[in-house]
Design a protein around this motif. Structure first.
Motif, short mmCIF file in Angstrom:
data_model
loop_
_atom_site.label_atom_id
_atom_site.label_comp_id
_atom_site.label_asym_id
_atom_site.label_seq_id
_atom_site.Cartn_x
_atom_site.Cartn_y
_atom_site.Cartn_z
N SER A 129 0.83 -1.20 0.00
CA SER A 129 0.00 0.00 0.00
C SER A 129 0.86 1.25 0.00
CB SER A 129 -0.90 0.00 1.25
OG SER A 129 -1.53 1.25 1.43
N SER A 130 0.34 2.30 -0.61
CA SER A 130 1.00 3.60 -0.54
C SER A 130 1.08 4.13 0.88
CB SER A 130 0.25 4.62 -1.42
OG SER A 130 -1.07 4.83 -0.93
N SER A 131 0.27 3.57 1.78
CA SER A 131 0.27 4.05 3.16
C SER A 131 1.60 3.81 3.86
CB SER A 131 -0.86 3.38 3.95
OG SER A 131 -0.64 2.00 4.07
N VAL A 132 2.44 2.91 3.32
CA VAL A 132 3.72 2.65 3.99
C VAL A 132 4.61 3.89 4.00
CG1 VAL A 132 3.65 0.20 3.35
CG2 VAL A 132 4.92 1.81 1.89
N TYR A 133 4.34 4.85 3.10
CA TYR A 133 5.18 6.05 3.03
C TYR A 133 4.92 7.03 4.16
CZ TYR A 133 6.62 4.57 -1.64
OH TYR A 133 7.17 3.88 -2.69
N GLY A 134 3.76 6.96 4.79
CA GLY A 134 3.44 7.87 5.88
C GLY A 134 3.27 9.30 5.40
N GLU A 135 3.38 10.23 6.33
CA GLU A 135 3.26 11.66 6.03
C GLU A 135 4.62 12.19 5.63
OE1 GLU A 135 1.81 14.62 4.95
OE2 GLU A 135 0.28 14.08 6.45
N ARG A 136 4.70 12.72 4.41
CA ARG A 136 5.98 13.27 3.95
C ARG A 136 5.73 14.40 2.98
NH1 ARG A 136 9.67 9.12 2.10
NH2 ARG A 136 8.73 7.86 3.72
N ALA A 151 1.87 6.08 9.39
CA ALA A 151 0.96 6.94 10.15
C ALA A 151 -0.19 6.18 10.79
CB ALA A 151 0.41 8.04 9.23
N SER A 152 -0.30 4.88 10.51
CA SER A 152 -1.40 4.09 11.06
C SER A 152 -0.95 2.66 11.27
CB SER A 152 -2.60 4.11 10.11
OG SER A 152 -2.29 3.41 8.91
N LEU A 153 -1.71 1.92 12.08
CA LEU A 153 -1.40 0.51 12.26
C LEU A 153 -1.55 -0.25 10.94
CD1 LEU A 153 -0.73 -1.91 14.08
CD2 LEU A 153 -3.18 -2.16 14.48
N TYR A 154 -2.57 0.10 10.16
CA TYR A 154 -2.72 -0.53 8.85
C TYR A 154 -1.44 -0.40 8.05
CZ TYR A 154 -3.99 -1.01 3.94
OH TYR A 154 -4.00 -1.37 2.62
N ALA A 155 -0.91 0.81 7.98
CA ALA A 155 0.33 1.05 7.23
C ALA A 155 1.48 0.24 7.81
CB ALA A 155 0.66 2.54 7.24
N ALA A 156 1.55 0.16 9.13
CA ALA A 156 2.63 -0.61 9.78
C ALA A 156 2.54 -2.08 9.41
CB ALA A 156 2.57 -0.42 11.29
N THR A 157 1.32 -2.63 9.34
CA THR A 157 1.20 -4.05 8.98
C THR A 157 1.62 -4.27 7.53
OG1 THR A 157 -1.17 -3.88 8.33
CG2 THR A 157 -0.67 -4.44 10.63
#
Length: 324
Positions: A129-136, A151-157
């Motif tokens: 997922s693109s969520s792995v990049y977090g806030e940048r 930025a989220s547990l979903y992203a961390a998983t």
């Protein structure tokens, strides 16, 4: 030759299986049909698939590693397309253990299945997922960016899935590729995503919730622009032990307020808007650098947001009439 597809009743899984069947593949799909969003939509997707030659379905929990191993031992797939996961950023705040079960234990079950298949498995392709990049602030997002502040547990998983996959590839000679999806949308999509939530609200005469006062951007990617390169990646046979990740996104971010205007035009309706602050776990923007996928697999997204949301709006009206 058989392809095992996890998350078969999901949005991307449904479209991927249709495309695989269209070209004559044998597909075994698995899904747990959970109630994160309306199971009737998931069942409707399966209903479109169930009578197609070459498709079989097994209802199964990915975290049930013994069941997954027994299935792969029986069907001996030569490729695995692992799309099953607990989705959603905000839901991970309220239901964290659902993500540990599906996205960590479930992903590990799939990796163990790939290990069990040994040389018979040509390629494991999985959804990141693109969520792995977090806030940048630095854009566009590149695969070699440091991704250690989700930025989220979903992203961390999802980041953990990439790390586990890399370890298994190295330890057990599995050829594995992760695809970082960027805001996939289109017909048969997910009801928890903004464009669908906004459509529901407009049809039902409710205001829409616009977070961060509309100061957000997303790299919307139409489903057809996901499926074509996904199949090209799946068809590849990387060297054993090779692991890689690719961005798969439109590479053209759209401001949230512009997306809302485009959706209003597609539906022929105007939304009443409630402006709200940023939600926990969300990020301001996503923006894919898709040049690596283009260089290796010839990826070129072709569906503009106006066209894609127009197709969604047409399908969505039919869906509402069907469910009425």
């Amino acid at each position: 030759m058989t392809v095992l597809v996890t998350g078969a009743a999901g949005f991307v899984g449904f479209h991927a299986i249709n495309a695989l069947l269209d070209r004559g593949e044998t597909v075994v799909g698995i899904d747990n049909l959970n109630a994160y969003y309306d199971p009737a939509l998931k069942q409707a997707r399966l209903d479109h698939l169930k009578d197609r030659p070459g498709f079989t379905f097994e209802k199964m929990e990915l975290a049930d590693n013994e069941a997954v191993l027994a299935l792969v031992d029986r069907v001996r797939p030569d490729r695995i397309l692992h799309l099953g996961a607990q989705a959603g950023v905000r839901y991970s705040i309220d239901q964290p253990f659902a993500y540990a079960n599906s996205n960590l234990h479930g992903h590990l079950s799939v990796l163990e299945a790939a290990r069990h298949l040994g040389d018979d498995l040509k390629h494991l392709v999985y959804a990141s997922s693109s969520s792995v990049y977090g806030e940048r602030s630095a854009v566009p997002f590149r695969e070699d960016d440091v991704t250690m502040q989700p930025a989220s547990l979903y992203a961390a998983t999802k980041l953990a899935d990439e790390l586990m996959s890399s370890a298994y590839a190295s330890l057990y000679g599995i050829a594995a590729t992760g695809l970082r999806f960027f805001t996939v949308y289109g017909p048969w999509g997910r009801p928890d995503m903004a464009y669908w939530l906004f459509s529901d609200a407009m049809f039902e005469g409710r205001p829409i919730k616009v977070f961060n006062n509309g100061e957000m951007e997303r790299d919307f990617t139409y489903i057809d622009d996901i499926i074509a390169p996904l199949l090209r990646v799946l068809d590849d046979s990387p060297a054993r032990g090779h692991h890689d990740v690719f961005n798969i996104g439109g590479a053209s971010p759209v401001k949230l307020m512009d997306m809302i205007s485009t959706l209003e035009n597609a539906l022929g309706m105007t939304a009443e808007k409630i402006m709200l602050p940023m939600q926990a776990g969300d990020v301001t923007r996503t923006y894919a650098d898709a040049s690596k996928l283009e260089r290796v697999y010839g990826y070129k997204p072709g569906v503009r947001l106006e066209e894609g949301l127009g197709r969604f709006a047409e399908w969505y009206r039919e869906w509402r009439q069907r469910e009425a």
